[in-house]
Enzyme design. Structure first.
Site, PDB file in Angstrom:
ATOM      1  N   TYR A  25       3.529   9.277 -10.998  1.00 20.86           N
ATOM      2  CA  TYR A  25       2.339   8.407 -10.304  1.00 20.86           C
ATOM      3  C   TYR A  25       1.730   7.654 -11.301  1.00 20.86           C
ATOM      4  CZ  TYR A  25      -1.156   7.590  -6.966  1.00 20.86           C
ATOM      5  OH  TYR A  25      -2.099   7.035  -6.171  1.00 20.86           O
ATOM      6  N   ASN A  38       0.663  -1.374   0.090  1.00 22.70           N
ATOM      7  CA  ASN A  38      -0.136   0.056   0.011  1.00 22.70           C
ATOM      8  C   ASN A  38       0.900   1.111  -0.188  1.00 22.70           C
ATOM      9  OD1 ASN A  38      -2.450   1.803   0.639  1.00 22.70           O
ATOM     10  ND2 ASN A  38      -1.214   2.069   2.579  1.00 22.70           N
ATOM     11  N   LYS A  43       1.778   3.361 -11.050  1.00 19.28           N
ATOM     12  CA  LYS A  43       0.420   2.499 -10.668  1.00 19.28           C
ATOM     13  C   LYS A  43       0.108   1.888 -11.932  1.00 19.28           C
ATOM     14  CE  LYS A  43      -0.087   3.993  -6.648  1.00 19.28           C
ATOM     15  NZ  LYS A  43       0.168   2.862  -5.476  1.00 19.28           N
TER      16      LYS A  43
END
Length: 244
Positions: free
Chosen positions: A141, A77, A145
């Site tokens: 980012y 996470n 991801k």
């Protein structure tokens, strides 16, 4: 009997936000939870971690095994987000985003695999809707991801025959403290909240507990035939076309 009785879960970035909700949900369902992050965790057994350091993942997994003797669930996470146009981002900043968001999960999975084979455990990676689309100035980012989603599928394909499952959850706008503080810094927070609710078909944004509920399901035996999947938790936002 609770779904995770006598099972051990490692949750990175488990001190706040989505990670905290996941840690609490797994604990409430019987798991022994260890969190790993920079800051001290006053609620869970925790391990200090700097995920920009490639030596961190092996150390964390070894410490979990030393403390608990097993590992059943790994939740990747922890992450970071840096806003910048590509021309404004240094190679050093790009590499730090890559290290924290993608390389650290890869190294944690690599270190955890021998132990997950023994328990026929599973991995949940926290991706993002930005692995499917992108917001402005989020090149690093979004790229990392997207990589997490691909890594999820690859691990599922390579290790399913060993009894190891790997899935990802891709949250949209979730009301973490970080996002709520962002709203409060807007010139008109109430208008911003109305606007952001409007882009979601369900008429509202999500909570960390919404994400945690899906993570708990995917980590449980009920999801034993589910692997290699990326589940979007975004209130329908990614399914809604913009108006002309």
């Amino acid at each position: 009997m609770k779904r995770f009785e006598n099972k051990v879960a490692l949750v990175t970035g488990g001190r706040s936000g989505i990670g905290r909700a996941i840690a609490c949900r797994l604990r409430d369902e019987g798991a022994i939870v260890v969190t790993a992050q920079r800051g001290e965790d006053g609620e869970f057994d925790w391990i200090a971690a700097d995920f920009s350091d490639p030596n961190t993942p092996d150390r964390i997994v070894n410490e979990v095994i030393a403390r608990t003797g097993r590992l059943d669930v790994l939740v990747n996470n922890a992450g970071m987000m840096q806003e910048a146009l590509i021309e404004e981002m240094s190679l050093e900043d790009w590499q730090r985003n890559l290290n924290v968001n993608l390389t650290a999960p890869f190294l944690l999975i690599r270190a955890a695999l021998p132990h997950l084979r023994e328990t026929r455990g599973n991995i949940i990676n926290i991706g993002s809707v930005e692995g499917l689309a992108a917001n402005p100035e989020h090149a690093a980012y979004s790229a990392t991801k997207t990589g997490i989603h691909g890594l999820t599928r690859s691990v599922a394909v390579d290790h399913g025959h060993e009894g190891i499952r790997c899935n990802a959850v891709a949250p949209g706008w979730i009301d973490t403290d970080l996002n709520l503080n962002l709203i409060e810094r807007e010139p008109d927070p109430e208008a911003f909240r109305r606007d952001i609710n409007r882009i979601h078909p369900v008429g509202q944004t999500g909570t960390p507990e919404d994400v945690a509920a899906l993570v708990a399901f995917l980590a449980a035996s009920e999801a034993g035939f589910i692997t290699g999947q990326v589940y979007t938790v975004d209130g329908g936002r990614a399914s809604k076309l913009s108006l002309p």
